[in-house]
Write a protein that holds these residues in place. Structure first.
Motif, PDB file in Angstrom:
ATOM      1  N   LEU A 413     -24.603  57.899  82.153  1.00 16.51           N
ATOM      2  CA  LEU A 413     -24.871  57.465  81.553  1.00 16.51           C
ATOM      3  C   LEU A 413     -26.684  56.707  81.819  1.00 16.51           C
ATOM      4  N   LEU A 414     -27.114  57.396  83.135  1.00 18.91           N
ATOM      5  CA  LEU A 414     -28.117  57.120  83.575  1.00 18.91           C
ATOM      6  C   LEU A 414     -28.852  58.060  82.701  1.00 18.91           C
ATOM      7  N   GLY A 415     -28.528  59.250  83.098  1.00 22.65           N
ATOM      8  CA  GLY A 415     -29.280  60.188  81.820  1.00 22.65           C
ATOM      9  C   GLY A 415     -29.350  59.883  80.571  1.00 22.65           C
ATOM     10  N   ALA A 416     -28.514  59.216  80.174  1.00 25.17           N
ATOM     11  CA  ALA A 416     -28.116  59.195  78.443  1.00 25.17           C
ATOM     12  C   ALA A 416     -29.687  57.882  78.939  1.00 25.17           C
ATOM     13  N   ALA A 417     -29.977  57.524  79.197  1.00 25.22           N
ATOM     14  CA  ALA A 417     -30.011  55.784  78.922  1.00 25.22           C
ATOM     15  C   ALA A 417     -31.538  56.763  79.494  1.00 25.22           C
ATOM     16  N   GLY A 418     -32.135  57.791  80.489  1.00 26.35           N
ATOM     17  CA  GLY A 418     -33.382  58.160  80.761  1.00 26.35           C
ATOM     18  C   GLY A 418     -33.718  59.160  79.781  1.00 26.35           C
ATOM     19  N   LEU A 419     -32.776  59.585  78.879  1.00 28.01           N
ATOM     20  CA  LEU A 419     -33.068  60.313  77.693  1.00 28.01           C
ATOM     21  C   LEU A 419     -33.392  59.758  76.383  1.00 28.01           C
ATOM     22  N   GLY A 420     -33.323  58.183  76.112  1.00 25.05           N
ATOM     23  CA  GLY A 420     -33.332  56.992  75.570  1.00 25.05           C
ATOM     24  C   GLY A 420     -32.402  56.929  74.426  1.00 25.05           C
ATOM     25  N   LEU A 421     -31.490  56.725  74.570  1.00 22.67           N
ATOM     26  CA  LEU A 421     -30.389  56.638  73.996  1.00 22.67           C
ATOM     27  C   LEU A 421     -29.641  54.937  74.422  1.00 22.67           C
ATOM     28  N   ARG A 422     -29.988  54.100  73.378  1.00 17.80           N
ATOM     29  CA  ARG A 422     -29.912  53.033  73.123  1.00 17.80           C
ATOM     30  C   ARG A 422     -28.533  51.833  72.842  1.00 17.80           C
ATOM     31  N   ASN A 423     -27.545  52.665  71.973  1.00 16.97           N
ATOM     32  CA  ASN A 423     -26.906  51.915  71.611  1.00 16.97           C
ATOM     33  C   ASN A 423     -25.714  52.382  72.059  1.00 16.97           C
ATOM     34  N   ILE A 424     -24.165  51.929  72.678  1.00 16.85           N
ATOM     35  CA  ILE A 424     -22.908  52.248  73.095  1.00 16.85           C
ATOM     36  C   ILE A 424     -21.566  51.805  72.669  1.00 16.85           C
ATOM     37  N   LEU A 425     -20.815  52.513  72.940  1.00 17.81           N
ATOM     38  CA  LEU A 425     -20.025  51.822  71.674  1.00 17.81           C
ATOM     39  C   LEU A 425     -18.882  52.376  73.434  1.00 17.81           C
ATOM     40  N   ILE A 426     -18.335  51.291  74.112  1.00 18.61           N
ATOM     41  CA  ILE A 426     -17.016  51.557  74.888  1.00 18.61           C
ATOM     42  C   ILE A 426     -15.798  51.962  74.722  1.00 18.61           C
ATOM     43  N   ILE A 427     -15.308  53.433  74.663  1.00 19.22           N
ATOM     44  CA  ILE A 427     -13.483  52.666  74.773  1.00 19.22           C
ATOM     45  C   ILE A 427     -13.037  53.518  75.699  1.00 19.22           C
ATOM     46  N   THR A 428     -11.835  53.552  75.903  1.00 19.61           N
ATOM     47  CA  THR A 428     -10.801  53.931  76.649  1.00 19.61           C
ATOM     48  C   THR A 428     -10.614  55.112  76.440  1.00 19.61           C
ATOM     49  N   GLY A 429     -10.494  55.619  75.599  1.00 16.62           N
ATOM     50  CA  GLY A 429      -9.973  57.367  74.965  1.00 16.62           C
ATOM     51  C   GLY A 429      -8.584  57.450  73.972  1.00 16.62           C
ATOM     52  N   ASP A 430      -8.633  58.773  73.947  1.00 17.62           N
ATOM     53  CA  ASP A 430      -7.467  59.051  73.710  1.00 17.62           C
ATOM     54  C   ASP A 430      -6.549  59.858  75.077  1.00 17.62           C
ATOM     55  N   PRO A 431      -5.295  59.078  75.145  1.00 15.15           N
ATOM     56  CA  PRO A 431      -4.116  60.729  76.244  1.00 15.15           C
ATOM     57  C   PRO A 431      -4.964  62.046  75.284  1.00 15.15           C
ATOM     58  N   ASP A 445     -10.401  56.924  86.071  1.00 18.06           N
ATOM     59  CA  ASP A 445     -10.254  55.912  86.771  1.00 18.06           C
ATOM     60  C   ASP A 445     -10.559  54.630  86.414  1.00 18.06           C
ATOM     61  N   ILE A 446     -10.867  54.409  85.447  1.00 17.10           N
ATOM     62  CA  ILE A 446     -11.359  52.294  85.002  1.00 17.10           C
ATOM     63  C   ILE A 446     -11.105  53.102  83.527  1.00 17.10           C
ATOM     64  N   ASP A 447     -10.505  51.857  82.294  1.00 15.76           N
ATOM     65  CA  ASP A 447     -10.579  51.646  81.136  1.00 15.76           C
ATOM     66  C   ASP A 447     -12.077  51.248  80.562  1.00 15.76           C
ATOM     67  N   SER A 448     -11.479  50.781  79.429  1.00 16.98           N
ATOM     68  CA  SER A 448     -12.698  50.370  78.399  1.00 16.98           C
ATOM     69  C   SER A 448     -13.518  48.988  79.489  1.00 16.98           C
ATOM     70  N   ILE A 449     -12.938  48.038  79.585  1.00 17.66           N
ATOM     71  CA  ILE A 449     -13.827  46.943  80.113  1.00 17.66           C
ATOM     72  C   ILE A 449     -14.242  46.617  81.422  1.00 17.66           C
ATOM     73  N   GLY A 450     -13.459  47.850  82.385  1.00 17.28           N
ATOM     74  CA  GLY A 450     -14.504  47.765  83.763  1.00 17.28           C
ATOM     75  C   GLY A 450     -15.332  48.611  83.702  1.00 17.28           C
ATOM     76  N   LEU A 451     -15.605  49.266  82.458  1.00 16.03           N
ATOM     77  CA  LEU A 451     -16.587  50.562  81.910  1.00 16.03           C
ATOM     78  C   LEU A 451     -17.829  49.866  80.996  1.00 16.03           C
ATOM     79  N   THR A 452     -17.668  48.462  80.275  1.00 14.43           N
ATOM     80  CA  THR A 452     -18.213  47.850  79.924  1.00 14.43           C
ATOM     81  C   THR A 452     -18.809  46.865  80.973  1.00 14.43           C
ATOM     82  N   ASN A 453     -18.120  46.361  82.070  1.00 10.90           N
ATOM     83  CA  ASN A 453     -18.496  45.640  83.256  1.00 10.90           C
ATOM     84  C   ASN A 453     -19.761  46.770  83.814  1.00 10.90           C
ATOM     85  N   MET A 454     -19.214  47.634  83.952  1.00 12.43           N
ATOM     86  CA  MET A 454     -19.920  48.373  84.702  1.00 12.43           C
ATOM     87  C   MET A 454     -21.732  49.303  84.107  1.00 12.43           C
TER      88      MET A 454
END
Length: 616
Positions: A413-431, A445-454
């Motif tokens: 996320l730090l790298g993507a921000a440094g490269l200019g990405l701005r819009n993000i959709l946070i999902i837990t992901g399919d197993p 490690d975390i789910d979409s709620i935790g990643l949103t906080n992060m």
């Protein structure tokens, strides 16, 4: 036999006292396989647990810890023992007392829940505290002299454990122990200076460290902690870091080496000393002999200052400045986007041809899924960068929690921000088992709620541990939501958590039932953020059946299935009906949402663009 004085009086006297060592290490050495629930051994083989307690008492331990490190509801549920929480904890406390008699203190051991709590997961503070309270109550009924909260990495979680014990027994001594890595930081990046001050403020009687590292890194962390609290310190290091020897994990620190560092820990201010993973009665015996003559070091006045965790003095990007997509949503303009899956290989040429059609058509953004249905494709971040750099249209980068640990996600996320990405959709992901690589392992490690906080913290200029990162990221944070979830109450509760965590917009699963969607919107009015409706133009009856039965979260209504079945006379007829349905869905939701995300089935961008005819 002389009765023990209350443990709080022992602390007040100011001496050095010795804990026991590892429970699990000895149970394993005595033949208990690693796939067993070690806490349940207190019921199925109580004499074995008592044998361990007696060996540590004989070695000189003044405090033994109950065999209950994982005896909480979430962890026991994994083994099917959730209905025996009270029995396991109560029995473990009684076993320890019977084994060591009245000459050794019994500490009730409470470890982490093994699940993520808010702000990193769906379990609320109150729920976490209730889990801890349930375990602590049984330990107290069993007659423990003190509680040891051990091996915590999440400061917010240990706070709930401490609060639960305090509510039940305000005067019972509590030892609160975090665990750190080689760098002295917790797994969440929290520094010893921070958690020492917090645990002191929250009322822990003893503050300390255990597990994860050997004595040397633990000494370095203890030295950082000692200047910041007047509370007694504790240390229970592992017998070094485990080494792989012919497929077995072996701890190589000798009893003599542990004893040498125990003396150094005491000289640094530690009052309660013992061992964790890999330590044995022999370690405790040698350690006891080495530290008996020592007195705890005199505390020095603090020579460093620790800043409170607060927002750094940086400019936080307001939502309307984050991206063109964000600005339109903030200004209540209707936004359009199309979802295109990344290419299977490393050649994006064909995908970019479709993206150029979207830009020419005036679509606002391209949604880039992250490994949908657990398939291996080009990464969403790399795909998004290629699209933005080569076509010049904004992307909404999907980012899931499945494939990376906390460190990897932070780096991404730090790298993507440094490269200019701005819009993000946070999902837990399919197993992974859903995809073509069922043996692949998931991280979660975390789910979409935790990643949103992060991500929200990164937007404020802070990392997971509350440390400043310099210039904040500027992500416009989106989350997924399913208006047709089977357990809608649970889905809405998670949505509320996501909004509280910092979500700024949401994209739904494909909508095929407008009445159900309207009912969902009414239920989230109290916490509603801009909603972008998912629209999927069906291509055939088979496609409709597949979505309805095999794609998690997608619900195709019986009426839509019947319409597609009746149109199953030819591929062209099926496509016409699917397109008609998609246009109807778009027309009906147009006035109640902030925008739409239209999927491009099988990468057919032109087909997706035809859906937008409904807007004209």
């Amino acid at each position: 036999m002389k009765a023990l004085k209350p443990f709080r009086e022992l602390l007040a006297a100011g001496g050095i006292h010795v804990f026991d060592g590892a429970m699990g290490t000895l149970l394993y050495a005595k033949g208990v396989y690693v796939n067993r629930c070690y806490d349940e051994i207190s019921l199925s083989n109580p004499s074995l647990v008592q044998e361990v307690h007696r060996e540590y008492a004989k070695a000189g331990a003044e405090i033994v810890q109950t065999n209950t490190f994982g005896a909480n509801r979430p962890k026991l549920e994994a083994h099917g023992f959730q209905d025996r929480i009270q029995e396991i904890n109560y029995k473990s406390a009684k076993l320890a007392r019977e084994a060591v008699g009245a000459s050794v203190y019994v500490a009730g051991s409470i470890g982490p829940l093994g699940i993520r709590i808010e702000p990193w997961g769906p379990t609320s503070f109150d729920e976490a505290k209730a889990f801890f309270r349930e375990q602590a109550e049984a330990l107290l009924d069993g007659g423990v002299d003190l509680i040891v909260l051990e091996t915590f990495t999440d400061l917010t979680e240990i706070r709930q454990a401490l609060a639960a014990v305090r509510e039940l027994a305000p005067d019972l001594p509590v030892v609160a122990q975090m665990t750190v890595g080689e760098d002295g930081m917790t797994g969440y990046g929290t520094a010893p200076e921070t958690f020492t001050k917090r645990l002191d403020e929250w009322g822990a009687d003893v503050i300390g460290l255990n597990c994860s590292v050997g004595p040397k890194p633990m000494l370095e962390a203890i030295e950082r902690m000692a200047a910041l609290t007047e509370k007694p310190l504790s240390a229970q290091p592992n017998a070094g870091m485990p080494q792989d020897l012919h497929g077995r994990k072996i701890y190589l620190c000798s009893p003599e080496y542990m004893a040498k560092y125990a003396r150094r820990l005491i000289q640094a201010g530690v009052r309660l000393i013992g061992g964790c993973c890999g330590t044995t009665p022999e370690h405790i015996k040698t350690l006891t002999a080495a530290v008996r003559a020592l007195s705890p070091a005199k505390r020095v006045e603090p020579v460093i200052s620790v800043a409170e965790t607060k927002l750094p003095d940086v400019r936080i990007t307001p939502p309307e400045e984050k991206s063109r997509f964000a600005r339109k949503i903030v200004q209540r303009e209707f936004v359009t986007s199309v979802e295109i899956v990344p290419p299977r290989g490393c050649d994006p040429t064909k995908m970019l041809e479709g993206v150029r059609l979207l830009k020419e058509a005036g679509v606002d953004a391209v949604n880039v899924p992250d490994g949908p249905r657990a398939q291996s494709r080009m990464g969403a971040i790399a795909t998004s960068l290629i699209i933005e750099q080569q076509v010049g249209i904004e992307t909404v980068t999907h980012y899931c929690c499945r494939d990376r640990n906390l460190l990897g996600m932070t780096s991404d996320l730090l790298g993507a921000a440094g490269l200019g990405l701005r819009n993000i959709l946070i999902i837990t992901g399919d197993p992974p088992k859903m995809g073509p690589y069922p043996d692949a392992t998931a991280v979660f490690d975390i789910d979409s709620i935790g990643l949103t906080n992060m991500v929200k913290r990164l937007n404020l200029g802070l990392d997971l541990g509350g440390n400043a990162i310099g210039q904040p990221t500027s992500y416009f944070i989106g989350v997924g939501v399913n208006p047709c979830a089977v357990d809608l109450d649970y889905e809405i509760r998670r949505f509320e958590y996501k909004v509280e965590a910092g979500a700024e917009f949401a994209i739904t699963q494909p909508i095929f039932d407008v009445a159900m969607f309207r009912a969902f919107l009414k239920r989230i009015e109290h916490c509603r953020i801009p909603i972008i409706a998912g629209i999927w133009p069906l291509t055939s009856y088979r496609n409709a059946e597949f979505l309805s039965n095999e794609v998690p979260g997608v619900v195709v209504s019986p009426e839509i299935l019947e319409r597609m079945r009746c149109a199953n006379t030819s591929p062209e007829a099926g496509q016409r009906e699917g397109l008609a349905i998609a246009r109807e869905m778009l027309a009906e939701v147009r006035d109640i949402v902030q925008g739409v995300q239209v999927s491009a089935p099988f990468g057919r961008v032109a087909y997706a663009l035809e859906v937008f005819e409904a807007l004209r």
